[in-house]
Design a protein around this motif. Structure first.
Motif, PDB file in Angstrom:
ATOM      1  N   ASN A 180       0.832  -1.197   0.000  1.00  0.00           N
ATOM      2  CA  ASN A 180       0.000   0.000   0.000  1.00  0.00           C
ATOM      3  C   ASN A 180       0.871   1.253   0.000  1.00  0.00           C
ATOM      4  O   ASN A 180       0.538   2.252  -0.629  1.00  0.00           O
ATOM      5  CB  ASN A 180      -0.937  -0.018   1.203  1.00  0.00           C
ATOM      6  N   THR A 181       1.999   1.197   0.692  1.00  0.00           N
ATOM      7  CA  THR A 181       2.927   2.331   0.709  1.00  0.00           C
ATOM      8  C   THR A 181       3.480   2.590  -0.684  1.00  0.00           C
ATOM      9  O   THR A 181       3.537   3.741  -1.126  1.00  0.00           O
ATOM     10  CB  THR A 181       4.079   2.065   1.694  1.00  0.00           C
ATOM     11  N   LEU A 182       3.881   1.533  -1.392  1.00  0.00           N
ATOM     12  CA  LEU A 182       4.412   1.707  -2.748  1.00  0.00           C
ATOM     13  C   LEU A 182       3.374   2.320  -3.677  1.00  0.00           C
ATOM     14  O   LEU A 182       3.667   3.232  -4.440  1.00  0.00           O
ATOM     15  CB  LEU A 182       4.888   0.371  -3.310  1.00  0.00           C
ATOM     16  N   LYS A 183       2.142   1.811  -3.598  1.00  0.00           N
ATOM     17  CA  LYS A 183       1.065   2.357  -4.435  1.00  0.00           C
ATOM     18  C   LYS A 183       0.844   3.824  -4.117  1.00  0.00           C
ATOM     19  O   LYS A 183       0.726   4.661  -5.008  1.00  0.00           O
ATOM     20  CB  LYS A 183      -0.228   1.571  -4.204  1.00  0.00           C
ATOM     21  N   THR A 184       0.823   4.148  -2.830  1.00  0.00           N
ATOM     22  CA  THR A 184       0.570   5.522  -2.411  1.00  0.00           C
ATOM     23  C   THR A 184       1.692   6.445  -2.848  1.00  0.00           C
ATOM     24  O   THR A 184       1.443   7.521  -3.402  1.00  0.00           O
ATOM     25  CB  THR A 184       0.373   5.576  -0.885  1.00  0.00           C
ATOM     26  N   VAL A 185       2.930   6.040  -2.646  1.00  0.00           N
ATOM     27  CA  VAL A 185       4.077   6.857  -3.080  1.00  0.00           C
ATOM     28  C   VAL A 185       4.029   7.050  -4.585  1.00  0.00           C
ATOM     29  O   VAL A 185       4.246   8.155  -5.101  1.00  0.00           O
ATOM     30  CB  VAL A 185       5.412   6.214  -2.657  1.00  0.00           C
ATOM     31  N   LEU A 186       3.730   5.985  -5.315  1.00  0.00           N
ATOM     32  CA  LEU A 186       3.704   6.045  -6.770  1.00  0.00           C
ATOM     33  C   LEU A 186       2.716   7.086  -7.278  1.00  0.00           C
ATOM     34  O   LEU A 186       3.033   7.869  -8.173  1.00  0.00           O
ATOM     35  CB  LEU A 186       3.347   4.664  -7.307  1.00  0.00           C
ATOM     36  N   CYS A 210      -1.063  15.801   2.148  1.00  0.00           N
ATOM     37  CA  CYS A 210      -1.520  14.869   3.195  1.00  0.00           C
ATOM     38  C   CYS A 210      -2.895  14.301   2.869  1.00  0.00           C
ATOM     39  O   CYS A 210      -3.141  13.099   3.055  1.00  0.00           O
ATOM     40  CB  CYS A 210      -1.542  15.567   4.550  1.00  0.00           C
ATOM     41  N   VAL A 211      -3.786  15.134   2.383  1.00  0.00           N
ATOM     42  CA  VAL A 211      -5.128  14.668   2.018  1.00  0.00           C
ATOM     43  C   VAL A 211      -5.041  13.653   0.877  1.00  0.00           C
ATOM     44  O   VAL A 211      -5.669  12.587   0.923  1.00  0.00           O
ATOM     45  CB  VAL A 211      -6.050  15.856   1.639  1.00  0.00           C
ATOM     46  N   VAL A 212      -4.246  13.958  -0.133  1.00  0.00           N
ATOM     47  CA  VAL A 212      -4.081  13.035  -1.261  1.00  0.00           C
ATOM     48  C   VAL A 212      -3.469  11.723  -0.772  1.00  0.00           C
ATOM     49  O   VAL A 212      -3.889  10.634  -1.182  1.00  0.00           O
ATOM     50  CB  VAL A 212      -3.228  13.686  -2.379  1.00  0.00           C
ATOM     51  N   TRP A 213      -2.474  11.799   0.112  1.00  0.00           N
ATOM     52  CA  TRP A 213      -1.835  10.598   0.660  1.00  0.00           C
ATOM     53  C   TRP A 213      -2.879   9.716   1.364  1.00  0.00           C
ATOM     54  O   TRP A 213      -2.948   8.513   1.126  1.00  0.00           O
ATOM     55  CB  TRP A 213      -0.731  10.988   1.639  1.00  0.00           C
ATOM     56  N   VAL A 214      -3.704  10.313   2.207  1.00  0.00           N
ATOM     57  CA  VAL A 214      -4.717   9.555   2.949  1.00  0.00           C
ATOM     58  C   VAL A 214      -5.724   8.919   1.983  1.00  0.00           C
ATOM     59  O   VAL A 214      -6.096   7.749   2.147  1.00  0.00           O
ATOM     60  CB  VAL A 214      -5.428  10.460   3.985  1.00  0.00           C
ATOM     61  N   VAL A 215      -6.144   9.668   0.969  1.00  0.00           N
ATOM     62  CA  VAL A 215      -7.105   9.131   0.005  1.00  0.00           C
ATOM     63  C   VAL A 215      -6.524   7.910  -0.703  1.00  0.00           C
ATOM     64  O   VAL A 215      -7.185   6.863  -0.806  1.00  0.00           O
ATOM     65  CB  VAL A 215      -7.530  10.210  -1.013  1.00  0.00           C
ATOM     66  N   PHE A 216      -5.296   8.009  -1.179  1.00  0.00           N
ATOM     67  CA  PHE A 216      -4.692   6.870  -1.883  1.00  0.00           C
ATOM     68  C   PHE A 216      -4.364   5.726  -0.934  1.00  0.00           C
ATOM     69  O   PHE A 216      -4.363   4.569  -1.333  1.00  0.00           O
ATOM     70  CB  PHE A 216      -3.435   7.287  -2.651  1.00  0.00           C
ATOM     71  N   TRP A 217      -4.070   6.025   0.308  1.00  0.00           N
ATOM     72  CA  TRP A 217      -3.757   4.986   1.280  1.00  0.00           C
ATOM     73  C   TRP A 217      -5.004   4.168   1.632  1.00  0.00           C
ATOM     74  O   TRP A 217      -4.956   2.954   1.730  1.00  0.00           O
ATOM     75  CB  TRP A 217      -3.171   5.616   2.539  1.00  0.00           C
ATOM     76  N   LEU A 218      -6.124   4.850   1.824  1.00  0.00           N
ATOM     77  CA  LEU A 218      -7.333   4.195   2.306  1.00  0.00           C
ATOM     78  C   LEU A 218      -8.184   3.574   1.210  1.00  0.00           C
ATOM     79  O   LEU A 218      -9.079   2.790   1.503  1.00  0.00           O
ATOM     80  CB  LEU A 218      -8.184   5.187   3.101  1.00  0.00           C
ATOM     81  N   THR A 219      -7.939   3.934  -0.032  1.00  0.00           N
ATOM     82  CA  THR A 219      -8.766   3.399  -1.114  1.00  0.00           C
ATOM     83  C   THR A 219      -7.915   2.621  -2.100  1.00  0.00           C
ATOM     84  O   THR A 219      -6.698   2.706  -2.106  1.00  0.00           O
ATOM     85  CB  THR A 219      -9.470   4.535  -1.878  1.00  0.00           C
ATOM     86  N   ASP A 220      -8.595   1.889  -2.946  1.00  0.00           N
ATOM     87  CA  ASP A 220      -7.919   1.208  -4.044  1.00  0.00           C
ATOM     88  C   ASP A 220      -7.945   2.058  -5.304  1.00  0.00           C
ATOM     89  O   ASP A 220      -7.618   1.587  -6.376  1.00  0.00           O
ATOM     90  CB  ASP A 220      -8.582  -0.150  -4.320  1.00  0.00           C
ATOM     91  N   ALA A 221      -8.371   3.311  -5.155  1.00  0.00           N
ATOM     92  CA  ALA A 221      -8.448   4.209  -6.302  1.00  0.00           C
ATOM     93  C   ALA A 221      -7.056   4.429  -6.882  1.00  0.00           C
ATOM     94  O   ALA A 221      -6.096   4.622  -6.157  1.00  0.00           O
ATOM     95  CB  ALA A 221      -9.053   5.545  -5.885  1.00  0.00           C
TER      96      ALA A 221
END
Length: 171
Positions: free
Chosen positions: A3-9, A105-116
């Motif tokens: 999930n971290t890799l996806k979020t960073v990407l 931070c908002v974008v990070w949380v959105v990508f972290w919590l969803t599969d979007a």
């Protein structure tokens, strides 16, 4: 970790927007050092995309993958490109580091919590394409690959980025 890799990407996909802010600040008459911080942060974030893709290529979990149906998912790319241009339209000289950190931070949380996932223009520039791929068991994944896929049967082996994202490594 996946999930971290996806979020960073995908958070890093917005890095060119910081470069836009820096350039807009330069054109707006801001001091050079004020603008260069944005440009440097944007360049570092852009390099994170390359780093994550390289890490996945060498250390990603590889497994066979059978695709039943596949379709291009590049249409969302237009929306992301608009975010690169937005700082020029929204008077980038008014954007502060605090606002950018809050948005980040908002974008990070959105990508972290969803599969979007969204297609990354940075990845598209270095030759990656985005597809919506339905597996043989009916699960739908975002498939990222360097080649154009015409036949779903051509996809043989992938590496997992996250629960809903796969990276095809073409040798």
């Amino acid at each position: 970790m996946r999930n971290t890799l996806k979020t960073v990407l995908f958070v890093a996909a917005f890095s060119p927007a910081l470069i836009s802010v820096g350039v807009a600040r330069l054109f707006g008459g801001s001091p050079f050092w004020d603008a260069i911080y944005y440009v440097a942060a944007g360049l570092i974030g852009s390099l994170m995309v390359v780093y994550v893709l390289t890490a996945l290529k060498w250390r990603g979990e590889e497994f066979p993958f059978a695709v039943r149906k596949i379709e291009s998912n590049d249409v969302l790319l237009l929306g992301v490109v608009v975010t690169y241009i937005f700082p020029f339209l929204a008077r980038a000289s008014d954007i502060t580091v605090g606002a950018i950190l809050l948005i980040g931070c908002v974008v990070w949380v959105v990508f972290w919590l969803t599969d979007a996932t969204i297609p990354s223009p940075l990845m598209r520039l270095v030759g990656y394409r985005f597809y919506k791929a339905e597996s043989a068991n009916g699960m739908v994944y975002t498939l990222i690959t360097r080649r154009e896929i015409f036949d779903p049967r051509d996809v043989k082996t992938v590496k997992r980025i996250s629960g809903s994202m796969l990276l095809e490594i073409v040798e």
